[in-house]
Design a protein around this motif. Structure first.
Motif, PDB file in Angstrom:
ATOM      1  N   LYS A   1      37.489  64.484  56.049  1.00 52.34           N
ATOM      2  CA  LYS A   1      37.399  62.952  55.190  1.00 52.34           C
ATOM      3  C   LYS A   1      36.132  62.814  54.398  1.00 52.34           C
ATOM      4  N   GLU A   2      34.801  63.141  55.040  1.00 51.45           N
ATOM      5  CA  GLU A   2      33.878  63.086  54.444  1.00 51.45           C
ATOM      6  C   GLU A   2      33.906  63.708  52.999  1.00 51.45           C
ATOM      7  N   CYS A   3      34.529  64.674  52.850  1.00 53.65           N
ATOM      8  CA  CYS A   3      34.371  65.640  51.682  1.00 53.65           C
ATOM      9  C   CYS A   3      35.077  64.805  50.623  1.00 53.65           C
ATOM     10  N   VAL A   4      36.311  64.174  50.814  1.00 50.41           N
ATOM     11  CA  VAL A   4      37.154  63.730  50.054  1.00 50.41           C
ATOM     12  C   VAL A   4      37.199  62.028  49.834  1.00 50.41           C
ATOM     13  N   LYS A   5      36.174  61.538  50.667  1.00 54.92           N
ATOM     14  CA  LYS A   5      36.321  60.008  50.613  1.00 54.92           C
ATOM     15  C   LYS A   5      36.075  59.269  49.268  1.00 54.92           C
ATOM     16  N   ASP A   6      35.342  60.031  48.613  1.00 54.04           N
ATOM     17  CA  ASP A   6      34.944  59.713  47.117  1.00 54.04           C
ATOM     18  C   ASP A   6      35.626  60.325  46.054  1.00 54.04           C
ATOM     19  N   ILE A   7      36.963  60.840  46.302  1.00 56.71           N
ATOM     20  CA  ILE A   7      37.521  61.301  45.434  1.00 56.71           C
ATOM     21  C   ILE A   7      38.698  60.643  44.877  1.00 56.71           C
ATOM     22  N   ASN A   8      39.024  60.342  43.838  1.00 59.04           N
ATOM     23  CA  ASN A   8      40.120  59.721  43.383  1.00 59.04           C
ATOM     24  C   ASN A   8      41.603  60.494  43.556  1.00 59.04           C
ATOM     25  N   ASP A   9      42.232  59.631  44.558  1.00 64.73           N
ATOM     26  CA  ASP A   9      43.482  60.541  44.989  1.00 64.73           C
ATOM     27  C   ASP A   9      44.579  60.877  44.086  1.00 64.73           C
ATOM     28  N   VAL A  10      44.521  59.749  43.011  1.00 62.47           N
ATOM     29  CA  VAL A  10      45.820  60.170  42.119  1.00 62.47           C
ATOM     30  C   VAL A  10      45.345  60.827  40.742  1.00 62.47           C
ATOM     31  N   ASN A  11      44.065  61.479  40.656  1.00 60.68           N
ATOM     32  CA  ASN A  11      43.815  62.299  39.681  1.00 60.68           C
ATOM     33  C   ASN A  11      42.393  62.589  40.231  1.00 60.68           C
ATOM     34  N   ILE A  12      42.216  63.826  40.974  1.00 60.98           N
ATOM     35  CA  ILE A  12      40.898  64.226  41.688  1.00 60.98           C
ATOM     36  C   ILE A  12      39.689  64.402  40.294  1.00 60.98           C
ATOM     37  N   LEU A  13      40.297  64.788  39.199  1.00 61.59           N
ATOM     38  CA  LEU A  13      39.044  64.823  38.086  1.00 61.59           C
ATOM     39  C   LEU A  13      38.642  63.697  37.588  1.00 61.59           C
ATOM     40  N   GLU A  14      39.073  62.372  37.755  1.00 61.86           N
ATOM     41  CA  GLU A  14      38.672  61.304  37.250  1.00 61.86           C
ATOM     42  C   GLU A  14      37.858  60.281  38.267  1.00 61.86           C
ATOM     43  N   PRO A  15      36.914  59.318  37.875  1.00 64.66           N
ATOM     44  CA  PRO A  15      36.164  58.639  38.740  1.00 64.66           C
ATOM     45  C   PRO A  15      37.107  57.799  39.802  1.00 64.66           C
ATOM     46  N   LYS A  16      36.454  57.484  40.828  1.00 64.95           N
ATOM     47  CA  LYS A  16      37.216  56.772  41.881  1.00 64.95           C
ATOM     48  C   LYS A  16      36.636  55.219  41.817  1.00 64.95           C
ATOM     49  N   CYS A  17      37.515  54.270  41.396  1.00 61.72           N
ATOM     50  CA  CYS A  17      37.100  53.082  40.976  1.00 61.72           C
ATOM     51  C   CYS A  17      37.677  51.986  41.995  1.00 61.72           C
TER      52      CYS A  17
END
Length: 462
Positions: A267-283
């Motif tokens: 969870k710590e590794c992926v919490k700041d990842i945009n889950d609908v497209n991991i290549l784009e910023p999480k907003c």
């Protein structure tokens, strides 16, 4: 033949009072007349037509009389068909972000619209979505099954009103949450055809994009293996989590401390990842309605070149809220005065009250194999929300025969994705990935996705 024409005539006069439609020649924000045929309207469904479903219909820009007719369901549930039309690049319009300032968004043509090769109905469903509304409070009690039943009723009535499209090849399409509803609608059509329900529909198949065919929590089980494949977690953490959790990452034994510790690290590794497209910023979500725009949101209405912050794709969605709530726009679309309080791209109230009475559409997908339809399933390969591997898993559970093994397909000489083809007697299923695509793959890779559907509708190999 005479009896069929007479029956359609009678059905038309029964339904016409509940349906209305208009041809739209121009829209606020678009320069000049529309270079394509746009129709908007309402179709009454439910008890005493107490539900009025709004739609946008765009004729094929190539050959309306011969090209497929597609009924497209937007996911959510309760996200407007306008979202798919404008943002997902399936329709012929998009917002001109570079020139959209303040409360006057500009529109431009989308060169990769699927209406280049198909007639498409974009529907605001279930009721309460977009411009669709109910005349009674009871009408707003909606579930997966009633949503599917009303969509089938909508299509029947629409085809009675538009008999010239009865012979066109018919496909039902949808993405994301529509993976639950589309197979049910297809089954309703198949059952209706078998029972002789008029009008008979020329159903050829269906299209599913990054489909959630199970309830949402099922897909969390794929976060760990997907994250490993995408190098979001280490080999060591993956192996430890897989061993300690025994491959189960959702319903974890609360006394299994080793598994819980590993999952905390994941969870710590992926919490700041945009889950609908991991290549784009999480907003953060940034799609307020016009009456609730914050100071930060108002800044988003500046030309994009003047934005004082990192670009986020969700920023684009603000323009639809502003545009669709403009009275001039609603007049141009022939929206019924007073039918809704405020338009929202996705209606959170409907999402909250929606009854999820179909936990999985897999049984419908299994039953449809017997019908011999053509099926296209596509997956943006950067989507962690409904990972391609989850889609691969349920497809493989259907025990189909592999007709053509996994191999790349090209657009402009470049790999656009990978596809595998399955068969069972006359049933045909193509599963393809879209390289670099997110949860709504055409939103990220419009050219590649237009090439994909153009070839598939034409029975060409990808």
């Amino acid at each position: 033949m005479f009896l069929q024409v007479l029956l359609l005539f009678l059905l038309f006069h029964i339904y016409v009072a509940a349906s209305s439609w208009s041809i739209i020649n121009s829209l606020p924000g678009f320069p000049g007349d529309l270079p394509f045929k746009l129709e908007t309207g309402y179709v009454g469904v439910g008890d005493d037509d107490d539900v009025q479903l709004f739609y946008y219909f765009i004729e094929s820009e190539r050959s309306p009389e011969n090209d497929p007719l597609v009924l497209w369901l937007t996911g959510g549930p309760a996200c407007s068909g306008f979202h798919t039309l404008v943002y997902v690049n399936i329709g012929p319009l998009s917002f001109d972000y570079a020139h959209s300032i303040g409360n006057k968004p500009k529109l431009k043509l989308n060169p990769y619209s699927w209406t280049k090769v198909a007639n498409i109905i974009f529907i605001d469903a279930p009721v309460g979505t977009g411009f669709s509304y109910a005349t009674t409070w009871k009408g707003y009690n909606i579930s997966d099954t009633s949503h599917a039943a009303q969509t089938y009723q909508f299509l029947r009535k629409w085809l009675v009103d538009h008999p010239k499209f009865l012979n066109n090849p018919l496909y039902i399409g949808g993405a994301s949450y529509s993976g639950i509803v589309v197979p049910v609608v297809v089954q309703e059509i198949a059952d209706g055809n078998e029972k002789g329900v008029a009008p008979a529909m020329n159903l050829k198949g269906y299209v599913l994009g990054n489909p959630a065919i199970h309830s949402a929590h099922r897909y969390r089980n794929y976060v760990v293996p997907f994250s490993h494949l995408k190098a979001l977690i280490s080999d060591e953490l993956y192996q430890s989590t897989k061993t300690n959790c025994k491959g189960e990452y959702i319903d974890v034994d609360p006394d299994n401390d080793s598994c819980l510790e590993d999952l905390d690290l994941v969870k710590e590794c992926v919490k700041d990842i945009n889950d609908v497209n991991i290549l784009e910023p999480k907003c953060i979500d940034s799609s307020p309605t016009p009456n609730h725009l914050s100071n930060d949101s108002v800044k988003l209405l500046l030309p994009f070149s003047q934005l004082p912050r990192q670009w986020c794709r969700k920023d684009n969605y603000i323009f639809s809220d502003i545009w669709a709530n403009d009275k001039a726009v609603q007049n141009a679309l022939h929206i019924r005065e007073g039918s809704i309080e405020e338009w929202a791209r996705c209606n959170t109230s409907v999402q909250t009250s929606f009854i999820h009475d179909i936990a999985s559409s897999l049984i419908y997908l299994e039953n449809l194999i017997k019908q011999g339809y053509r099926v296209l399933v596509y997956s943006g390969d950067q989507d962690m929300n409904v990972p391609y591997m989850a889609t691969t898993a349920w497809i493989e559970s259907l025990n189909l025969t592999v007709a053509s093994h996994w191999k790349p397909w090209l657009v402009n000489g470049q790999v656009a994705g990978y596809r595998v083809q399955y068969t069972h007697e006359s049933y045909q299923l193509t599963h393809t990935t879209i390289k670099g695509g997110g949860h709504a793959a055409p939103e990220y890779k419009p050219e590649e996705c237009l090439a994909m559907v153009s070839r598939w509708f034409a029975y060409y190999p990808l």
